[in-house]
Structures are given as C-alpha cells and as structure tokens.
Design an enzyme around this catalytic site. Structure first.
Site, PDB file in Angstrom:
ATOM      1  N   PHE A   1       0.718  -1.104  -0.061  1.00 37.32           N
ATOM      2  CA  PHE A   1       0.007   0.074   0.003  1.00 37.32           C
ATOM      3  C   PHE A   1       0.847   1.283  -0.128  1.00 37.32           C
ATOM      4  O   PHE A   1       0.362   2.363  -0.053  1.00 37.32           O
ATOM      5  CB  PHE A   1      -0.880   0.047   1.329  1.00 37.32           C
ATOM      6  CG  PHE A   1      -1.813  -1.096   1.591  1.00 37.32           C
ATOM      7  CD1 PHE A   1      -3.187  -0.923   0.865  1.00 37.32           C
ATOM      8  CD2 PHE A   1      -1.751  -2.055   2.217  1.00 37.32           C
ATOM      9  CE1 PHE A   1      -3.920  -1.922   1.023  1.00 37.32           C
ATOM     10  CE2 PHE A   1      -2.482  -3.189   2.376  1.00 37.32           C
ATOM     11  CZ  PHE A   1      -3.778  -3.116   1.746  1.00 37.32           C
ATOM     12  N   ALA A   2       1.995   1.365   0.167  1.00 44.47           N
ATOM     13  CA  ALA A   2       3.107   2.352   0.515  1.00 44.47           C
ATOM     14  C   ALA A   2       3.246   3.099  -0.679  1.00 44.47           C
ATOM     15  O   ALA A   2       4.068   2.590  -1.695  1.00 44.47           O
ATOM     16  CB  ALA A   2       4.360   1.824   1.132  1.00 44.47           C
TER      17      ALA A   2
ATOM     18  N   TYR B   1       1.296  10.729 -10.808  1.00 39.51           N
ATOM     19  CA  TYR B   1       1.032   9.715  -9.934  1.00 39.51           C
ATOM     20  C   TYR B   1       0.499   8.259 -10.491  1.00 39.51           C
ATOM     21  O   TYR B   1       1.013   7.306 -10.372  1.00 39.51           O
ATOM     22  CB  TYR B   1      -0.178  10.327  -8.969  1.00 39.51           C
ATOM     23  CG  TYR B   1      -0.912   9.500  -8.222  1.00 39.51           C
ATOM     24  CD1 TYR B   1      -0.148   8.539  -7.311  1.00 39.51           C
ATOM     25  CD2 TYR B   1      -2.123   9.059  -8.433  1.00 39.51           C
ATOM     26  CE1 TYR B   1      -0.930   7.563  -6.460  1.00 39.51           C
ATOM     27  CE2 TYR B   1      -2.714   7.938  -7.563  1.00 39.51           C
ATOM     28  CZ  TYR B   1      -1.985   7.049  -6.753  1.00 39.51           C
ATOM     29  OH  TYR B   1      -2.795   6.352  -6.066  1.00 39.51           O
TER      30      TYR B   1
HETATM   31  N1  UFG Z   1     -13.300  18.095  -4.708  1.00 41.47           N
HETATM   32  C1  UFG Z   1     -13.775  19.292  -4.585  1.00 41.47           C
HETATM   33  N2  UFG Z   1     -13.314  20.232  -3.404  1.00 41.47           N
HETATM   34  C2  UFG Z   1     -12.466  19.524  -2.620  1.00 41.47           C
HETATM   35  C3  UFG Z   1     -11.825  18.292  -2.940  1.00 41.47           C
HETATM   36  C4  UFG Z   1     -12.372  17.593  -3.652  1.00 41.47           C
HETATM   37  O1  UFG Z   1     -14.638  19.698  -5.218  1.00 41.47           O
HETATM   38  O2  UFG Z   1     -11.970  20.380  -1.617  1.00 41.47           O
HETATM   39  C5  UFG Z   1     -13.696  17.235  -5.793  1.00 41.47           C
HETATM   40  C6  UFG Z   1     -12.448  16.950  -6.793  1.00 41.47           C
HETATM   41  O3  UFG Z   1     -12.402  17.780  -7.539  1.00 41.47           O
HETATM   42  C7  UFG Z   1     -13.056  15.429  -7.481  1.00 41.47           C
HETATM   43  C8  UFG Z   1     -13.729  14.840  -6.184  1.00 41.47           C
HETATM   44  O4  UFG Z   1     -14.082  16.225  -5.358  1.00 41.47           O
HETATM   45  O5  UFG Z   1     -14.021  15.745  -8.441  1.00 41.47           O
HETATM   46  C9  UFG Z   1     -12.976  13.874  -5.412  1.00 41.47           C
HETATM   47  O6  UFG Z   1     -11.650  14.398  -5.245  1.00 41.47           O
HETATM   48  P1  UFG Z   1     -10.787  13.648  -4.079  1.00 41.47           P
HETATM   49  O7  UFG Z   1      -9.475  14.418  -4.082  1.00 41.47           O
HETATM   50  O8  UFG Z   1     -11.621  13.166  -2.824  1.00 41.47           O
HETATM   51  O9  UFG Z   1     -10.212  12.159  -5.048  1.00 41.47           O
HETATM   52  P2  UFG Z   1      -9.853  12.081  -6.252  1.00 41.47           P
HETATM   53  O10 UFG Z   1     -10.752  11.594  -7.218  1.00 41.47           O
HETATM   54  O11 UFG Z   1      -9.236  13.295  -7.159  1.00 41.47           O
HETATM   55  O12 UFG Z   1      -8.726  11.008  -6.283  1.00 41.47           O
HETATM   56  C10 UFG Z   1      -8.872   9.833  -5.994  1.00 41.47           C
HETATM   57  C11 UFG Z   1      -7.372   9.323  -5.065  1.00 41.47           C
HETATM   58  C12 UFG Z   1      -6.369   9.507  -5.924  1.00 41.47           C
HETATM   59  C13 UFG Z   1      -6.537   8.655  -7.179  1.00 41.47           C
HETATM   60  C14 UFG Z   1      -7.950   9.049  -7.821  1.00 41.47           C
HETATM   61  C15 UFG Z   1      -8.012   7.919  -8.855  1.00 41.47           C
HETATM   62  O13 UFG Z   1      -7.452  10.115  -3.834  1.00 41.47           O
HETATM   63  O14 UFG Z   1      -5.272   8.974  -5.199  1.00 41.47           O
HETATM   64  O15 UFG Z   1      -8.927   8.873  -6.912  1.00 41.47           O
HETATM   65  O16 UFG Z   1      -8.842   8.603 -10.009  1.00 41.47           O
HETATM   66  F1  UFG Z   1      -5.627   8.919  -8.138  1.00 41.47           F
END
Ligand code: UFG
Length: 333
Positions: A73-74, A141
């Site tokens: 997982f790391a 990433y």
């Molecule tokens: N979002 C907001 N406001 C915030 C945080 C997030 O609107 O303050 C939105 C983001 O733009 C995105 C959604 O919420 O549309 C989800 O965002 P997250 O950051 O929670 O998750 P991500 O989909 O960006 O990322 C996750 C994992 C990553 C992985 C990715 C794979 O955290 O490690 O899914 O698609 F790479």
C-alpha cells in the site's frame, strides 16, 4: 507464515492490517510513518518503522519472519503534488516497489497484492471503465502506478512472482468495528473535507468546478467503502494462494455520485448545513470516473457490502466525531 504489509499504518493499509489480524494471520507492517500513524496499527502486528527504499530493513524483515505474501500500500498518492514533484513520486513509488521486488526475488517470496489506481486510465472515453480499456495516465502519480504494474508483469514473467493489481476508485469510510479511520495531513479528499466542514473546522467547502458535462455540473466519482476494498484484498490473497495467475482488477461500486450529491449526503447524515463556494476546476480532474468491477466479482468472488453512499459517509462521520483532530488528538479509543 506471515504477511508483510508495506504502508500498513496508512489509511487503507491500516484497514488491511486489521482485517488480516482479524483472520488470525501473522502480520508484519513496514511503514516510514511519513503519512501513516503508529496508532493506526492494531495490536498484534509487528511494526517496523522504515522505508521501502532501504534494503537493510527489508533484509531484517525477510530474515526474521517467514513472509509468504506481500500487500503493498505504501506510496505517495496526491495527484496535484505529483504534477509539481514528479521525480519525488518516481523515487518513492517506483523506487520503493523496485527495491521490494528485488528483495522478494532474493528471498523467494512469490505473491504480492498491489494498490494501483483508477488514475491509470486518465480521462476515460466511456464509463463504466473495464480493465481492458486503454491506460493513459494524465499525471505522474498514475504513471508511477502504471510503471509498477508493468514491472510486476515482467517480474512475473522472469522470476515467477505472481501479482494482483487492484485499481482503486474513490476509497472512503472508516472501519465498522475497530477504531481506525482516515487522517491525512493535510487533507485533500472530498468526504473528509466536507466532514471537517460539518465539524466547524473549515468555514466552507470549495467545489472544484460546476461546469463539467455532468447532470449538475460537478465531477462524478465512484465511492467504495474501505472495508469492502480490503475484503477484495483478502480475496486476492486467497486467489494467489490458490495458484491464481497474475491479474488486474478495478475496485469500485459501479455507480457515480457528483460532488454536489456527496455534499447533500453529508448534510443528511450529519444534520448540518455545509457552506460551499464554487471554485475553479482542479487541474487533472476527469469529469466522470465510474468502475466496472464485474471482473473482481466474477474472478475473486467479491461482493461489496456497503455500497450505499449514506452508509459510507456515516462510518466516516462516526470516526471523525470520535477523532476530530485525527490520531494526533487521541480521542476515544
Ligand atoms: N473536490 C472538491 N473540493 C475539495 C476536494 C475535492 O470539489 O475540496 C472534488 C474533486 O475535484 C473531485 C472529487 O471532489 O472531483 C473527488 O476528489 P478527491 O480528491 O477526494 O479524489 P480524486 O478523485 O481526485 O482522487 C482519488 C484518489 C487518488 C486517485 C484518484 C483516482 O485520492 O489517489 O482517485 O482517480 F488517483
């Protein structure tokens, strides 16, 4: 026989540690505690504080314990940071996995379950996404995770190391029984950020874009409960132990929720109003990511149990209420 869990003190890894202990496995955790928490490692596991790129600590672990299986997982996992610090991501993620595989080869350990990501698909042409769709990461990433998937493939061909790569979609929630949950410093993930807003720790949530080609204009993601995700890891371990060949699986629920729907759900679960503002789009965010996990259901006989977003948010809310400052704040244990 013992299972080595690299990153077993992190959010997802600590749930893996708990699950393996719950089924009476001998568990050895290696974590550099860069983002992991000592308190997240349940009693019963042996914790080594060290880095995967450090061959000496891996030598000690493989010489001290009869490791038969590895769960890896790391990694550094923030898409945005990886855009600015690509070499750091290659160093830690690819360098760490490379060292781990070299040592697995040296000590004759032949099974590994690897945490990959939906980010390998980039902006998909259609959803739900199946494993045979093209991979074209849109950020370093995702590239590092794909590079490791390829490295695992060739290590399998040449050295007989069998692997299962699990491509996670959006993991959320907290353990339904044990007192472990999500605590990132700083927090960037949507659900914990909204919960921190519900707790009054943030003034408001910034919605990153409301002009996406989705029903309400906000991004759609496939949220999977961390407990279900980990159950898939247990199935993957069994699959490899049963002689299964190297394989790749998506892990998601198969349904998408928009950022606005997640906010609405948190309001319903917490009974709090969540102030929000519309902010610019975040670089690198695909509009819609939804998994097809049919292959995992079919081949691993995996069945997610907590698919309802309300349940996922509820378990996270319960943990956040008990630990408003995360592990640092202690809280009811
Ligand atoms: N979002 C907001 N406001 C915030 C945080 C997030 O609107 O303050 C939105 C983001 O733009 C995105 C959604 O919420 O549309 C989800 O965002 P997250 O950051 O929670 O998750 P991500 O989909 O960006 O990322 C996750 C994992 C990553 C992985 C990715 C794979 O955290 O490690 O899914 O698609 F790479």
């Amino acid at each position: 026989m013992a299972v080595l869990i690299c990153g077993g003190a992190g959010y997802i890894g600590s749930h893996g540690t708990a699950a393996l202990l719950d089924q009476n496995e001998e568990v050895v955790v290696l974590d550099n505690l860069q983002t992991g928490h000592r308190e997240a490692v349940m009693d019963g596991a042996v914790l080594y504080e060290g880095d995967l790129r450090d061959g000496a600590v891996l030598d000690i672990i493989f010489q001290t314990h009869s490791i038969t299986d590895v769960l890896h997982f790391a990694a550094d996992s923030l898409v945005g940071v990886s855009m600015n610090e690509p070499l750091t991501y290659y160093d830690n993620n690819v360098g760490g996995a490379l060292n781990l595989l070299k040592k697995m080869k040296e000590y004759g350990v032949g099974r590994i379950v690897f945490s990959s990501t939906a980010a390998v698909y980039g902006e998909p042409e259609t959803v739900p996404i199946t494993e045979d769709m093209p991979v074209k990461p849109g950020n370093p990433y995702g590239e590092t995770k794909l590079a490791i998937e390829r490295m695992l493939h060739w290590a399998g061909e040449a050295h007989g190391i069998r692997s299962v790569c699990l491509r996670y979609f959006n993991v959320a929630g907290a353990h339904p029984v044990h007192d472990i949950g999500e605590d990132h410093q700083p927090e960037t993930h949507l659900i914990p950020i909204i919960l921190q807003t519900a707790l009054g720790q943030r003034e408001k949530i910034s919605v990153f874009g409301d002009d996406y080609p989705t029903e309400d204009g906000t991004c759609v993601r496939d949220y999977i409960h961390v407990h279900d995700l980990i159950q898939a890891h247990l199935r993957a371990v069994d699959y490899l132990r049963g002689g299964g060949e190297s394989n790749v699986f998506n892990l998601g629920n198969g349904s998408g929720f928009s950022v606005q729907q997640v906010i609405d759900t948190v309001e319903a679960v917490t009974g709090k109003d969540i102030p929000k503002e519309i902010a610019p789009r975040r670089a690198g965010d695909p509009a819609v990511l939804i998994a097809s996990s049919d292959k995992a259901r079919r081949v691993l006989d995996w069945q997610p149990e907590q698919q309802d977003l309300h349940t996922i948010v509820k378990t996270a809310w319960e943990w956040h209420q008990r630990h408003p400052e995360g592990y640092r704040g202690g809280g009811a244990l």
